[in-house]
Design an enzyme around this catalytic site. Structure first.
Site, PDB file in Angstrom:
ATOM      1  N   SER A  13       7.046 -10.520   0.593  1.00 46.50           N
ATOM      2  CA  SER A  13       7.889 -10.759   1.776  1.00 46.50           C
ATOM      3  C   SER A  13       8.584 -12.117   1.650  1.00 46.50           C
ATOM      4  CB  SER A  13       7.046 -10.713   3.058  1.00 46.50           C
ATOM      5  OG  SER A  13       5.889 -11.528   2.930  1.00 46.50           O
TER       6      SER A  13
ATOM      7  N   GLU B 214      -0.470  -0.592   6.323  1.00 52.47           N
ATOM      8  CA  GLU B 214       0.670  -1.114   7.079  1.00 52.47           C
ATOM      9  C   GLU B 214       1.304  -0.025   7.934  1.00 52.47           C
ATOM     10  OE1 GLU B 214       3.408  -3.544   4.850  1.00 52.47           O
ATOM     11  OE2 GLU B 214       4.867  -3.585   6.501  1.00 52.47           O
TER      12      GLU B 214
HETATM   13  O1  KIV Z   1       4.496  -9.017   1.415  1.00 53.62           O
HETATM   14  C1  KIV Z   1       3.813  -9.078   2.444  1.00 53.62           C
HETATM   15  O2  KIV Z   1       3.923 -10.021   3.237  1.00 53.62           O
HETATM   16  C2  KIV Z   1       2.868  -8.006   2.727  1.00 53.62           C
HETATM   17  C3  KIV Z   1       2.259  -7.963   4.091  1.00 53.62           C
HETATM   18  C4  KIV Z   1       3.233  -7.376   5.039  1.00 53.62           C
HETATM   19  C5  KIV Z   1       0.975  -7.251   4.107  1.00 53.62           C
HETATM   20  O3  KIV Z   1       2.623  -7.179   1.890  1.00 53.62           O
END
Ligand code: KIV
Length: 277
Positions: free
Chosen positions: A58, A195
């Site tokens: 992310s 998720e």
């Molecule tokens: O990349 C991320 O932040 C994640 C979370 C949403 C679990 O995979």
């Protein structure tokens, strides 16, 4: 130090490991997990007592401004991973393997996993998917690298879904998710992130598995919760899914601080005599 209500301060200094996560599930202690991508924030989050810090892909959205997680590379994840590892003393640090680094060729998956582990010295890797990536999962685990699985809404597959809506609402997808969770556990994964799925399904997964199940938008009947740091601190005003609880409003606080600084510079109020040599 005064702790928040319900905070469990026991064992607060011991390094969190895959083994300790398992113990936490066994004694019913919820696991806290939050993302971090840089040294300074990772230091605060670790000091605050977080159990698991996720160097999530992310980063693509919140650090770079991309609309998906797909552009992240192995080297970019290593850069963020090293920055976080330089700060963290207690939390278990998990790094996302980026899109394309493990889905196609299991042999390449192991060499990418080894590269990330060697260069960051992180504790664990996270991979999205079940049966489709099982061979990569098995090979990486056989190299002695712990894996956290990720099922339900898998952002690296967003182009396949075409929507960020709740996953596994239909029986067929729910059944596959449950089967995949068992496959990952049998392969030897240390935990699984779920998720954006119905809370009843997440509860069933958490009850059936012996490894910890950590949810994001998966209700409260799981073994722990994970959020993206920028979202829970209110650094991102435009993202307001139902599952998000904001614990601060940093966008407004930072904007106001920056505006006061600009104003002080323009008016020659800053620096004062005391702030000068
Ligand atoms: O990349 C991320 O932040 C994640 C979370 C949403 C679990 O995979």
């Amino acid at each position: 130090m005064e702790q928040a209500k319900g905070y469990i301060a026991s064992d607060n200094k011991r390094k969190v490991t895959t083994h300790r996560l398992l113990e936490m599930k066994q004694r019913g202690e919820k696991i806290s997990m939050l993302t971090a991508y840089d040294y300074s924030m990772a230091a605060v989050i670790d000091q605050a007592g977080m159990d698991v810090i996720l160097v999530g892909d992310s980063a693509s959205n919140v650090m770079v401004g991309n609309t998906t997680t797909l552009p992240m590379t192995v080297d970019q994840m290593i850069y963020h991973g090293k920055s976080v590892m330089n700060a963290v003393k207690r939390a278990m640090v998990v790094i996302d393997m980026p899109f394309g680094s493990y889905q196609g060729n299991p042999v390449e998956a192991v060499s990418n996993a080894v590269k990330i582990m060697k260069e960051t010295q992180a504790d664990c890797l996270k991979l999205e998917g079940g049966k489709e990536i099982l061979e990569s999962v098995q090979r990486i685990l056989s190299a002695g690298i712990p894996i956290m699985g990720h099922l339900g809404l898998m952002p690296q597959s967003i182009n396949k879904y075409g929507t960020y809506a709740v996953r596994a609402q239909e029986e067929e997808e729910a059944r596959k998710l449950l089967d995949d969770a068992h496959l990952l556990q049998e392969a030897g994964c240390c935990s699984i992130v779920l998720e954006k799925i119905p809370a009843t399904l997440a509860k069933k997964v958490a009850e059936e598995l012996t490894i910890p199940v950590i949810g994001i938008g998966a209700g409260s009947f799981v073994d722990g919760q994970v959020l993206v740091m920028h979202d829970m601190l209110g650094l991102n005003k435009s993202f307001s899914p139902r599952f998000l609880r904001r614990y601060a409003n940093l966008y407004d606080e930072i904007e106001s601080a920056v505006q006061r600084y600009i104003s002080d510079v323009k008016s020659s109020d800053f620096p004062s005599e005391k702030e000068s040599y």
